[in-house]
Scaffold this active site. Structure first.
Site, PDB file in Angstrom:
ATOM      1  N   GLY A   1     -36.385 -20.350 -59.679  1.00 15.41           N
ATOM      2  CA  GLY A   1     -37.224 -21.138 -58.781  1.00 15.41           C
ATOM      3  C   GLY A   1     -38.194 -20.314 -57.954  1.00 15.41           C
ATOM      4  O   GLY A   1     -38.789 -20.809 -57.004  1.00 15.41           O
TER       5      GLY A   1
ATOM      6  N   HIS B   1     -23.360 -22.283 -62.412  1.00 15.24           N
ATOM      7  CA  HIS B   1     -24.761 -22.056 -62.035  1.00 15.24           C
ATOM      8  C   HIS B   1     -24.774 -21.322 -60.685  1.00 15.24           C
ATOM      9  O   HIS B   1     -23.934 -21.580 -59.827  1.00 15.24           O
ATOM     10  CB  HIS B   1     -25.506 -23.388 -61.935  1.00 15.24           C
ATOM     11  CG  HIS B   1     -26.982 -23.195 -61.751  1.00 15.24           C
ATOM     12  ND1 HIS B   1     -27.535 -22.842 -60.534  1.00 15.24           N
ATOM     13  CD2 HIS B   1     -28.016 -23.239 -62.636  1.00 15.24           C
ATOM     14  CE1 HIS B   1     -28.843 -22.706 -60.689  1.00 15.24           C
ATOM     15  NE2 HIS B   1     -29.159 -22.941 -61.952  1.00 15.24           N
TER      16      HIS B   1
ATOM     17  N   SER C   1     -37.345 -19.268 -63.899  1.00 15.22           N
ATOM     18  CA  SER C   1     -38.811 -19.414 -63.951  1.00 15.22           C
ATOM     19  C   SER C   1     -39.380 -19.353 -65.362  1.00 15.22           C
ATOM     20  O   SER C   1     -40.449 -18.790 -65.587  1.00 15.22           O
ATOM     21  CB  SER C   1     -39.497 -18.377 -63.043  1.00 15.22           C
ATOM     22  OG  SER C   1     -39.141 -18.617 -61.691  1.00 15.22           O
TER      23      SER C   1
ATOM     24  N   GLU D   1     -26.417 -21.712 -58.110  1.00 16.75           N
ATOM     25  CA  GLU D   1     -26.458 -22.590 -56.934  1.00 16.75           C
ATOM     26  C   GLU D   1     -25.061 -23.135 -56.614  1.00 16.75           C
ATOM     27  O   GLU D   1     -24.732 -23.407 -55.470  1.00 16.75           O
ATOM     28  CB  GLU D   1     -27.481 -23.720 -57.172  1.00 16.75           C
ATOM     29  CG  GLU D   1     -28.904 -23.174 -57.075  1.00 16.75           C
ATOM     30  CD  GLU D   1     -29.933 -23.922 -57.893  1.00 16.75           C
ATOM     31  OE1 GLU D   1     -29.676 -25.053 -58.325  1.00 16.75           O
ATOM     32  OE2 GLU D   1     -31.020 -23.348 -58.101  1.00 16.75           O
TER      33      GLU D   1
ATOM     34  N   ASN E   1     -32.475 -28.318 -66.921  1.00 15.27           N
ATOM     35  CA  ASN E   1     -31.603 -28.499 -65.766  1.00 15.27           C
ATOM     36  C   ASN E   1     -32.411 -29.182 -64.669  1.00 15.27           C
ATOM     37  O   ASN E   1     -33.231 -28.552 -64.001  1.00 15.27           O
ATOM     38  CB  ASN E   1     -31.096 -27.118 -65.296  1.00 15.27           C
ATOM     39  CG  ASN E   1     -30.238 -27.221 -64.055  1.00 15.27           C
ATOM     40  OD1 ASN E   1     -29.846 -28.315 -63.639  1.00 15.27           O
ATOM     41  ND2 ASN E   1     -29.935 -26.084 -63.450  1.00 15.27           N
TER      42      ASN E   1
ATOM     43  N   GLU F   1     -29.085 -15.795 -66.033  1.00 15.62           N
ATOM     44  CA  GLU F   1     -30.088 -16.245 -65.069  1.00 15.62           C
ATOM     45  C   GLU F   1     -30.079 -15.304 -63.874  1.00 15.62           C
ATOM     46  O   GLU F   1     -29.259 -15.475 -62.958  1.00 15.62           O
ATOM     47  CB  GLU F   1     -29.764 -17.659 -64.577  1.00 15.62           C
ATOM     48  CG  GLU F   1     -29.801 -18.716 -65.648  1.00 15.62           C
ATOM     49  CD  GLU F   1     -30.086 -20.090 -65.056  1.00 15.62           C
ATOM     50  OE1 GLU F   1     -31.091 -20.684 -65.435  1.00 15.62           O
ATOM     51  OE2 GLU F   1     -29.321 -20.553 -64.192  1.00 15.62           O
TER      52      GLU F   1
ATOM     53  N   LYS G   1     -31.328 -30.484 -61.921  1.00 14.91           N
ATOM     54  CA  LYS G   1     -30.776 -30.268 -60.576  1.00 14.91           C
ATOM     55  C   LYS G   1     -30.727 -31.607 -59.807  1.00 14.91           C
ATOM     56  O   LYS G   1     -30.460 -32.631 -60.413  1.00 14.91           O
ATOM     57  CB  LYS G   1     -31.589 -29.189 -59.856  1.00 14.91           C
ATOM     58  CG  LYS G   1     -31.727 -27.913 -60.711  1.00 14.91           C
ATOM     59  CD  LYS G   1     -32.266 -26.739 -59.959  1.00 14.91           C
ATOM     60  CE  LYS G   1     -32.365 -25.541 -60.915  1.00 14.91           C
ATOM     61  NZ  LYS G   1     -32.721 -24.302 -60.238  1.00 14.91           N
TER      62      LYS G   1
HETATM   63  P1  PGA Z   1     -36.077 -22.525 -62.712  1.00 13.57           P
HETATM   64  O1  PGA Z   1     -34.504 -22.856 -62.688  1.00 13.57           O
HETATM   65  O2  PGA Z   1     -36.534 -22.658 -64.139  1.00 13.57           O
HETATM   66  O3  PGA Z   1     -36.691 -23.533 -61.807  1.00 13.57           O
HETATM   67  O4  PGA Z   1     -36.228 -21.123 -62.218  1.00 13.57           O
HETATM   68  C1  PGA Z   1     -33.650 -22.392 -63.704  1.00 13.57           C
HETATM   69  C2  PGA Z   1     -32.219 -22.757 -63.365  1.00 13.57           C
HETATM   70  O5  PGA Z   1     -31.836 -22.710 -62.200  1.00 13.57           O
HETATM   71  O6  PGA Z   1     -31.421 -23.095 -64.263  1.00 13.57           O
END
Ligand code: PGA
Length: 247
Positions: free
Chosen positions: A167, A95, A203, A97, A11, A161, A13
């Site tokens: 993140g 997601h 992460s 976000e 992903n 998640e 983003k």
């Molecule tokens: P990350 O993001 O691996 O940077 O924690 C995962 C995601 O948001 O899908």
């Protein structure tokens, strides 16, 4: 023992596609970890601006989100039908976000999943609790509520998640993740329990991927930050191949 084929989903983003993902389309595929692999599925989720170049480079591509309606007055949105039209095979739905910054509700996410399935795109649906919800002891209830809204009898992929792990560098422990994945699986309709892939996200890095992927109910990963670094992503792919080869 892996009973389902692993899926590693990158992903990206709101970041440009890594240059290395766009090279070697017709050359040595082993130099590009984002290319399809024989033993595991690898899918990239670039911004809409990079969809075409990723497809031209031979990658399996998904969109980061899509609107449930086919067309209309939705400034800035792109419909599932349009994404399918340009060649997307997968789409992320819900997601965290999108849920947090764009106010997407469980019902909105469910509508997107249905629209994606109608277009014969494969939805990867994100669920997971916030830190506050976990600290209050509500993690399982939140996940159950988010799941309940979805058409679980359909062929979808679920990505667990935990929002506090995205993140932040704080990964759920392999045991914590396995526990939640087993719960999620138990909540699926009986005839979908063995078939549905449940990815872990939050992460995932080169140094924790192997342990996570070894868990019996973890069928792959949704990877943000580390997927933008080709060397790190290559190591995660290697971990997936190793775990697969051993089973
Ligand atoms: P990350 O993001 O691996 O940077 O924690 C995962 C995601 O948001 O899908």
């Amino acid at each position: 023992m892996k009973s389902r084929r692993l899926l590693l989903a990158a992903n990206w983003k709101m970041n440009a596609a890594p240059k290395q993902a766009l090279v070697n389309a017709h050359g040595d595929r082993s130099l590009n970890p984002y290319h399809p692999h024989s033993d595991i599925d690898v899918v990239v989720f670039p911004t809409v601006l990079d969809l075409r170049s990723c497809m031209d480079a031979g990658l399996v591509v998904g969109a980061q989100c899509g609107h449930a309606e086919a067309l209309g007055a939705h400034t800035g949105d792109i419909s599932m039908a349009m994404l399918k039209g340009v060649g997307c095979r997968y789409v992320l739905c819900g997601h965290s976000e999108r849920r947090t910054h764009h106010g997407e509700t469980d019902a909105d996410v469910a509508a997107q999943v249905v629209a994606a399935l109608e277009q014969k795109m494969h939805p990867v649906v994100c669920i997971g609790e916030t830190l506050e919800e976990r600290e209050k002891g509500h993690a399982e209830d939140v996940v159950k509520r988010q799941l309940k809204a979805l058409p679980l009898e359909s062929d979808i992929t679920i990505a667990y998640e935990p929002v506090w792990a995205i993140g932040t560098g704080k990964t759920a422990s392999a045991k914590q993740a396995q526990g939640m994945h087993a719960l999620i699986r138990s909540l699926l309709p009986e005839d979908r329990q063995e078939k549905t892939r449940i990815l872990y996200g939050g992460s995932v890095k080169a140094d924790n991927a192997e342990e996570l992927l070894r868990q019996p109910d973890i069928d792959g990963a949704l990877i943000g930050g580390a997927s933008l670094k080709p060397e790190d992503f290559a190591q995660i792919v290697k971990a997936g191949e190793m775990v697969t080869a051993e089973s």
